[in-house]
Design a protein around this motif. Sequence first.
Motif, PDB file in Angstrom:
ATOM      1  N   ARG A 191     -20.404 -32.538  -7.205  1.00 37.28           N
ATOM      2  CA  ARG A 191     -21.049 -31.212  -7.203  1.00 37.28           C
ATOM      3  C   ARG A 191     -20.220 -30.174  -6.462  1.00 37.28           C
ATOM      4  N   HIS A 192     -19.376 -30.642  -5.523  1.00 38.75           N
ATOM      5  CA  HIS A 192     -18.589 -29.713  -4.721  1.00 38.75           C
ATOM      6  C   HIS A 192     -17.124 -29.662  -5.145  1.00 38.75           C
ATOM      7  N   ALA A 193     -16.778 -30.423  -6.173  1.00 40.22           N
ATOM      8  CA  ALA A 193     -15.368 -30.543  -6.557  1.00 40.22           C
ATOM      9  C   ALA A 193     -14.755 -29.187  -6.895  1.00 40.22           C
ATOM     10  N   ALA A 194     -15.465 -28.386  -7.682  1.00 41.32           N
ATOM     11  CA  ALA A 194     -14.935 -27.080  -8.090  1.00 41.32           C
ATOM     12  C   ALA A 194     -14.765 -26.161  -6.891  1.00 41.32           C
ATOM     13  N   ALA A 195     -15.740 -26.190  -5.962  1.00 43.28           N
ATOM     14  CA  ALA A 195     -15.667 -25.333  -4.779  1.00 43.28           C
ATOM     15  C   ALA A 195     -14.518 -25.755  -3.873  1.00 43.28           C
ATOM     16  N   ILE A 196     -14.354 -27.071  -3.706  1.00 38.54           N
ATOM     17  CA  ILE A 196     -13.261 -27.579  -2.866  1.00 38.54           C
ATOM     18  C   ILE A 196     -11.914 -27.187  -3.459  1.00 38.54           C
ATOM     19  N   GLN A 197     -11.788 -27.309  -4.772  1.00 37.94           N
ATOM     20  CA  GLN A 197     -10.540 -26.941  -5.438  1.00 37.94           C
ATOM     21  C   GLN A 197     -10.256 -25.451  -5.270  1.00 37.94           C
ATOM     22  N   ALA A 198     -11.312 -24.626  -5.387  1.00 41.22           N
ATOM     23  CA  ALA A 198     -11.136 -23.176  -5.252  1.00 41.22           C
ATOM     24  C   ALA A 198     -10.728 -22.807  -3.828  1.00 41.22           C
ATOM     25  N   VAL A 199     -11.390 -23.408  -2.834  1.00 39.32           N
ATOM     26  CA  VAL A 199     -11.058 -23.137  -1.434  1.00 39.32           C
ATOM     27  C   VAL A 199      -9.627 -23.561  -1.129  1.00 39.32           C
ATOM     28  N   SER A 200      -9.242 -24.723  -1.647  1.00 39.50           N
ATOM     29  CA  SER A 200      -7.888 -25.226  -1.419  1.00 39.50           C
ATOM     30  C   SER A 200      -6.854 -24.278  -2.016  1.00 39.50           C
ATOM     31  N   THR A 201      -7.116 -23.802  -3.229  1.00 37.67           N
ATOM     32  CA  THR A 201      -6.174 -22.888  -3.885  1.00 37.67           C
ATOM     33  C   THR A 201      -6.080 -21.561  -3.151  1.00 37.67           C
ATOM     34  N   VAL A 202      -7.234 -21.026  -2.749  1.00 34.57           N
ATOM     35  CA  VAL A 202      -7.241 -19.750  -2.011  1.00 34.57           C
ATOM     36  C   VAL A 202      -6.512 -19.902  -0.681  1.00 34.57           C
ATOM     37  N   TYR A 203      -6.767 -21.010   0.008  1.00 37.44           N
ATOM     38  CA  TYR A 203      -6.095 -21.259   1.287  1.00 37.44           C
ATOM     39  C   TYR A 203      -4.579 -21.299   1.094  1.00 37.44           C
ATOM     40  N   ALA A 204      -4.131 -22.017   0.072  1.00 44.44           N
ATOM     41  CA  ALA A 204      -2.693 -22.150  -0.185  1.00 44.44           C
ATOM     42  C   ALA A 204      -2.072 -20.788  -0.490  1.00 44.44           C
ATOM     43  N   ILE A 205      -2.758 -19.980  -1.286  1.00 43.97           N
ATOM     44  CA  ILE A 205      -2.235 -18.659  -1.656  1.00 43.97           C
ATOM     45  C   ILE A 205      -2.174 -17.740  -0.433  1.00 43.97           C
ATOM     46  N   VAL A 206      -3.243 -17.765   0.374  1.00 47.54           N
ATOM     47  CA  VAL A 206      -3.292 -16.896   1.560  1.00 47.54           C
ATOM     48  C   VAL A 206      -2.205 -17.279   2.561  1.00 47.54           C
ATOM     49  N   ILE A 207      -2.064 -18.575   2.834  1.00 47.80           N
ATOM     50  CA  ILE A 207      -1.070 -19.018   3.809  1.00 47.80           C
ATOM     51  C   ILE A 207       0.346 -18.746   3.312  1.00 47.80           C
ATOM     52  N   ALA A 208       0.648 -19.193   2.105  1.00 49.19           N
ATOM     53  CA  ALA A 208       1.996 -18.997   1.560  1.00 49.19           C
ATOM     54  C   ALA A 208       2.297 -17.513   1.369  1.00 49.19           C
ATOM     55  N   GLY A 209       1.339 -16.779   0.807  1.00 47.80           N
ATOM     56  CA  GLY A 209       1.541 -15.346   0.579  1.00 47.80           C
ATOM     57  C   GLY A 209       1.683 -14.573   1.874  1.00 47.80           C
ATOM     58  N   GLY A 210       0.889 -14.939   2.884  1.00 45.12           N
ATOM     59  CA  GLY A 210       0.976 -14.259   4.172  1.00 45.12           C
ATOM     60  C   GLY A 210       2.321 -14.462   4.836  1.00 45.12           C
ATOM     61  N   PHE A 211       2.800 -15.691   4.824  1.00 46.54           N
ATOM     62  CA  PHE A 211       4.117 -15.959   5.410  1.00 46.54           C
ATOM     63  C   PHE A 211       5.227 -15.272   4.613  1.00 46.54           C
ATOM     64  N   MET A 212       5.088 -15.231   3.303  1.00 48.41           N
ATOM     65  CA  MET A 212       6.108 -14.577   2.466  1.00 48.41           C
ATOM     66  C   MET A 212       6.158 -13.075   2.714  1.00 48.41           C
ATOM     67  N   ALA A 213       5.023 -12.481   3.056  1.00 48.83           N
ATOM     68  CA  ALA A 213       4.971 -11.028   3.256  1.00 48.83           C
ATOM     69  C   ALA A 213       5.854 -10.585   4.410  1.00 48.83           C
ATOM     70  N   ILE A 214       6.058 -11.461   5.388  1.00 49.98           N
ATOM     71  CA  ILE A 214       6.830 -11.085   6.585  1.00 49.98           C
ATOM     72  C   ILE A 214       8.314 -10.891   6.278  1.00 49.98           C
ATOM     73  N   PRO A 215       9.019 -11.887   5.724  1.00 48.25           N
ATOM     74  CA  PRO A 215      10.421 -11.636   5.374  1.00 48.25           C
ATOM     75  C   PRO A 215      10.574 -10.565   4.294  1.00 48.25           C
ATOM     76  N   LEU A 216       9.596 -10.482   3.394  1.00 43.76           N
ATOM     77  CA  LEU A 216       9.665  -9.475   2.336  1.00 43.76           C
ATOM     78  C   LEU A 216       9.600  -8.074   2.930  1.00 43.76           C
ATOM     79  N   ARG A 217       8.765  -7.893   3.919  1.00 43.28           N
ATOM     80  CA  ARG A 217       8.623  -6.579   4.549  1.00 43.28           C
ATOM     81  C   ARG A 217       9.923  -6.144   5.204  1.00 43.28           C
ATOM     82  N   PHE A 218      10.558  -7.049   5.974  1.00 42.16           N
ATOM     83  CA  PHE A 218      11.787  -6.691   6.686  1.00 42.16           C
ATOM     84  C   PHE A 218      12.965  -6.553   5.740  1.00 42.16           C
ATOM     85  N   THR A 219      12.960  -7.298   4.652  1.00 43.67           N
ATOM     86  CA  THR A 219      14.043  -7.180   3.675  1.00 43.67           C
ATOM     87  C   THR A 219      13.993  -5.865   2.937  1.00 43.67           C
TER      88      THR A 219
END
Length: 222
Positions: A191-219
């Motif tokens: 029952r929670h599989a879809a929610a867990i998958q969505a949270v995992s994907t959002v977490y991955a995007i936020v973490i990876a995207g947030g870290f990427m924004a830093i070098p991108l900004r200075f470049t």
Amino acid sequence: MDGSARRTFSSITSKVVMALAGLFLLVFLAVHLGINMLLLVDDGGKSFSAAAGFMSSYPVIRVFELALFGGFALHIAFGVIVSIRNRMSRPIRYQHRSRSETSPFSKYMLHSGIVVLIFLGLHFIDFYFIKLGIVAPPPGVARHDFYSRAVLLFSDRTSSSIYMVAFVFLGFHLNHALQAAIQTLGLNHTRHAAAIQAVSTVYAIVIAGGFMAIPLRFTLFN
């Protein structure tokens, strides 16, 4: 307990330890990103330097730092052990396995983990080893001046590109990591599989995207 039972127990224990260490690292990444996002504050590095100074001097953080290295060591060691055991238990690949049966994130967890591990070593050389005095800082940058070091590093397009590519692999690794940890600990439910998958994907995007924004900004804007 016979040999088969011991192997099963050892395999389950390895997966649980890897999952718990992984969850600890997932929390650390969120905290680490929050501090690093202060690099984007337009105050000449005052906010980031204050946070970095606190993290490097507060005694409790020193203890946490040791726990962090322990978490990395456990996650890496048991990740390798689990991957080797999984491969040994399937010496002959299933010829008729459906391509949709295993997601790319799951199939290449070891590969993305190796890339992240290599990047972690590079990141330590760029920052942590300088802090410890193992590596000399660049000319004109003080040993504990992480802001100036970050600006200098990410102003270089090659260095920024390496970091951003590494963060893409980190995102792929994280996308499956949370789901796998929850499943290993027996907390998943259909029952929670879809929610867990969505949270995992959002977490991955936020973490990876947030870290990427830093070098991108200075470049782009430094």
